[in-house]
Design a protein around this motif. Structure first.
Motif, PDB file in Angstrom:
ATOM      1  N   GLY A  97       2.011  17.750   7.259  1.00 27.64           N
ATOM      2  CA  GLY A  97       3.298  17.714   6.576  1.00 27.64           C
ATOM      3  C   GLY A  97       4.104  16.488   6.972  1.00 27.64           C
ATOM      4  N   GLY A  98       5.383  16.501   6.634  1.00 26.92           N
ATOM      5  CA  GLY A  98       6.300  15.441   7.055  1.00 26.92           C
ATOM      6  C   GLY A  98       5.903  14.067   6.554  1.00 26.92           C
ATOM      7  N   MET A  99       6.058  13.091   7.449  1.00 24.70           N
ATOM      8  CA  MET A  99       5.860  11.686   7.104  1.00 24.70           C
ATOM      9  C   MET A  99       4.414  11.416   6.668  1.00 24.70           C
ATOM     10  SD  MET A  99       7.906   9.402   6.739  1.00 24.70           S
ATOM     11  CE  MET A  99       7.516   7.818   6.043  1.00 24.70           C
ATOM     12  N   VAL A 100       3.458  11.978   7.425  1.00 25.34           N
ATOM     13  CA  VAL A 100       2.039  11.784   7.103  1.00 25.34           C
ATOM     14  C   VAL A 100       1.776  12.241   5.676  1.00 25.34           C
ATOM     15  CG1 VAL A 100      -0.302  12.449   7.740  1.00 25.34           C
ATOM     16  CG2 VAL A 100       1.418  12.143   9.508  1.00 25.34           C
ATOM     17  N   ASP A 101       2.312  13.412   5.375  1.00 24.34           N
ATOM     18  CA  ASP A 101       2.142  13.989   4.049  1.00 24.34           C
ATOM     19  C   ASP A 101       2.715  13.055   2.988  1.00 24.34           C
ATOM     20  OD1 ASP A 101       1.653  15.791   2.036  1.00 24.34           O
ATOM     21  OD2 ASP A 101       3.585  16.786   2.297  1.00 24.34           O
ATOM     22  N   GLU A 102       3.906  12.566   3.269  1.00 26.84           N
ATOM     23  CA  GLU A 102       4.602  11.699   2.313  1.00 26.84           C
ATOM     24  C   GLU A 102       3.775  10.449   1.996  1.00 26.84           C
ATOM     25  OE1 GLU A 102       8.132  11.649   0.062  1.00 26.84           O
ATOM     26  OE2 GLU A 102       7.461  13.123   1.507  1.00 26.84           O
TER      27      GLU A 102
END
Lengths: 328, 304
Positions: free
Chosen positions: B127-132
């Motif tokens: 999730g989070g930044m990696v996901d973005e």
């Protein structure tokens, strides 16, 4: 909605940027002198070869630093300069492509829109009616699994050559000069019909199957059952279910665009239809790399623009995106 | 003492339970699979063509590009699928092409599925930044018309092989799989058993492979089947436009040669009908098989 559009535009711009970079980098990544690579594989008249060697050396600008080459490439691009075609020397790549694009669009746009409309309507109609459903399922899956060019070949052979009803090559009769007259328009339509039909049929199967699967899911959902228990007429429930089922289909259309374009390119090859597909084939056969690169950029830009239109359509159809309730 | 006693008492029970439970679950799938017509028909067609692709080449003495006999012969006992306008044996080309198609399907579809799994799991679980970031990459590759990209890469390669073609297809076909797997992972991530695993200090990759992945096995299998079919279709398109393997034959190339060398005008239907028909049947059966599998794995869809 702002956020939704913002994200989309970031993605489109980065895609365009990436595509241009790939277009620039690939010839330079290949081993050897790109100019010699280009020219050694074409047989042209000596004076033309000399002129081209000078032109390409300048166009590639191999003597200046790489970053400058890259910037020059962008500048040339914004001036609409994609180089000169090798096999159609001295014509500009842009001019050659612009001659072909209308034919491709005339084939693609009606085929996409009509098959999307008809396929969805038919899929919704066939769902949950026993006989239609049982035939639609295998036929639809087989249709979407059909390679575009094979259906084209079969149609050209059966309706064109064996039955002799339709012509199988070109965009109009060879002995006709383009003019705005009825016989000419009739000839255009006659030549257009078979490639259109093969594009239409393959896509029709896909949309019909997709809609059938979606609408069954929607008819099983709570709001449909609730409407049913209220005694709402079947057609009303169907109408609501259809609208909801249409949304993922529109997303699917955006995802499918690349495949559809590829399909239309090979269909054009089958029918020698003078669009981008036939152009790419002759470019490949004549090792005309500038032309291939130009076609690549045109296809990407076309698909991006189409994607953008689909996004707008999605916003118009789904009020939730307008109100900012759903991001994607 | 008590502990031991308890253990002794429990042990037979446990042993009873485990062998009972496991086969039951497998049996359930086998039972529903054996009753599912779509799955059975689809699987048999695919297996039939796979068999032809494996043993077919042993029944021919020719090479696919050898000029072996009279030109434009219709199918006969001598030339099972006739000959081309150059006098090549169509049957030899067909079985070799089938092999190529299955290789492209397995390698191309396999690579696309693996990349999709890696990106989907990472994005969905972290999730989070990696996901973005992964999401943006996925969306960019999703928007690019893959075919145009393959076109320009293949055009610049002087020697092209089937393996290379499969690898390139695999590296461009993964985005939708990544997106779908990400969504599934996302919904599984917040379940209790995953939380429990996390609290007990399991490593993230171990959670993904022992807790999340087993719950998506059927889904991953179906993703692979769809990618398999998709890779075959892309390869056919690429081959047909003249960017296929330079040192081998494939079903798309057969159709390309057939159109270029006048099979339509001469009415040599045996040259262009078999390759397209085989692709349509293989890919269509894969799709139908997928619907069948969906019904087998998903109890909600079973009674239809």
């Amino acid at each position: 909605m702002k956020r939704y559009f913002g994200r989309k535009i970031v993605i489109y711009l980065s895609t365009f940027f990436l595509a241009v970079t790939v277009d620039w980098a690939i010839p330079r990544l290949m081993p050897g002198d790109p100019v010699m690579n280009l020219l050694s594989r074409v047989s042209v008249r000596a004076e033309a070869a000399e002129a081209m060697y000078g032109y390409y050396t300048k166009a590639f600008g191999l003597d200046i630093p790489v970053w400058k080459q890259y910037i020059n490439f962008w500048i040339a691009l914004f001036h609409g300069d994609l180089g000169t075609s090798v096999y159609l020397f001295p014509q500009k790549v842009v001019d050659v492509i612009i001659m072909a694009v209308p034919y491709s669009i005339a084939l693609l746009v009606p085929a996409i829109l009509l098959s999307f409309y008809a396929g969805n309507k038919f899929g919704a109609f066939a769902a949950r009616t026993k006989i239609l459903d049982n035939t639609l399922l295998p036929v639809g899956y087989l249709l979407t699994a059909t390679p575009y060019m094979w259906l084209g070949i079969l149609l050209a052979w059966s309706l064109g050559i064996v039955a002799g009803i339709f012509p199988t090559a070109g965009a109009y009769d060879f002995n006709m000069a383009p003019s705005f007259s009825w016989p000419f328009i009739f000839s255009l339509i006659k030549h257009w019909f078979l490639p259109f039909l093969s594009l239409f049929l393959v896509q029709f199967g896909g949309w019909a199957i997709g809609m059938r699967n979606m609408i069954i899911y929607e008819l099983e959902s709570d709001y449909s059952h609730y409407l049913e228990s209220l005694g709402a007429p079947r057609s009303l429930i169907r109408k609501y279910a259809y609208r909801n089922a249409l949304l993922p289909q529109i997303t699917g259309l955006a995802l499918q665009l690349g495949v559809i374009v590829a399909g239309s390119l090979v269909t054009e090859v089958v029918f020698s239809y003078p669009g981008l597909g036939s152009l790419i084939l002759s470019a490949i056969q004549n090792k005309d790399y500038f032309l291939i690169q130009g076609c690549f950029l045109f296809i990407i830009i076309g698909v991006l623009i189409a994607n953008f239109f689909i996004d707008i359509a999605y916003i118009i159809i789904d009020p939730r995106t307008r109100l900012g309730m759903a991001g994607e | 003492m008590i502990d031991k006693n308890n253990k002794k008492e429990k042990e037979p029970e446990k042993e009873d339970k485990i062998p009972q439970k496991k086969p039951k679950k497998i049996n359930e799938f086998v039972y529903f699979a054996s009753r599912n017509t779509k799955l059975k028909v689809g699987l048999s067609v695919v297996l039939f063509f796979l068999l032809v692709a494996i043993i077919g080449p042993f029944f021919t003495d020719y090479k696919w590009n050898a000029y072996i006999g009279p030109i434009s012969q219709p199918p006969s006992s001598e030339y099972w699928l006739g000959t081309t306008t150059f006098g090549q044996d169509v049957y030899t080309q067909f079985v070799e092409g089938l092999r190529a198609s299955f290789i492209v399907g397995i390698i191309g579809g396999g690579i696309a599925t693996i990349i999709g799994i890696i990106i989907g799991f990472t994005a969905g679980y972290r999730g989070g930044m990696v996901d973005e970031v992964l999401n943006i990459i996925t969306n960019i590759v999703l928007v690019i018309p893959t075919f145009a990209l393959l076109l320009i890469i293949a055009a610049y390669l002087k020697v092209r092989g089937i393996l290379m073609e499969s690898v390139f297809i695999g590296f461009t076909a993964w985005p939708w799989a990544a997106r779908a797997i990400r969504a599934q992972t996302f919904s599984l991530r917040s379940r209790e058993f995953v939380d429990l695993a996390r609290i007990s200090g399991m490593k993230p990759y171990k959670i993904i492979f022992t807790e999340i992945a087993p719950n998506m096995m059927s889904y991953l299998l179906m993703t692979f089947i769809l990618q398999f079919g998709g890779a075959i279709l892309i390869a056919t398109t690429l081959d047909f436009i003249g960017l296929g393997p330079t040192n081998a034959i494939s079903l798309g190339l057969m159709m390309n040669y057939a159109v270029l060398w006048g099979a339509l005008e001469f009415g040599n239907w045996w040259w262009f009908v078999p390759p397209g028909l085989a692709i349509m049947l293989i890919v269509g059966s894969l799709y139908i098989m997928n619907v069948g599998l969906d019904e087998v794995f998903n109890p909600k869809l079973r009674e239809m």
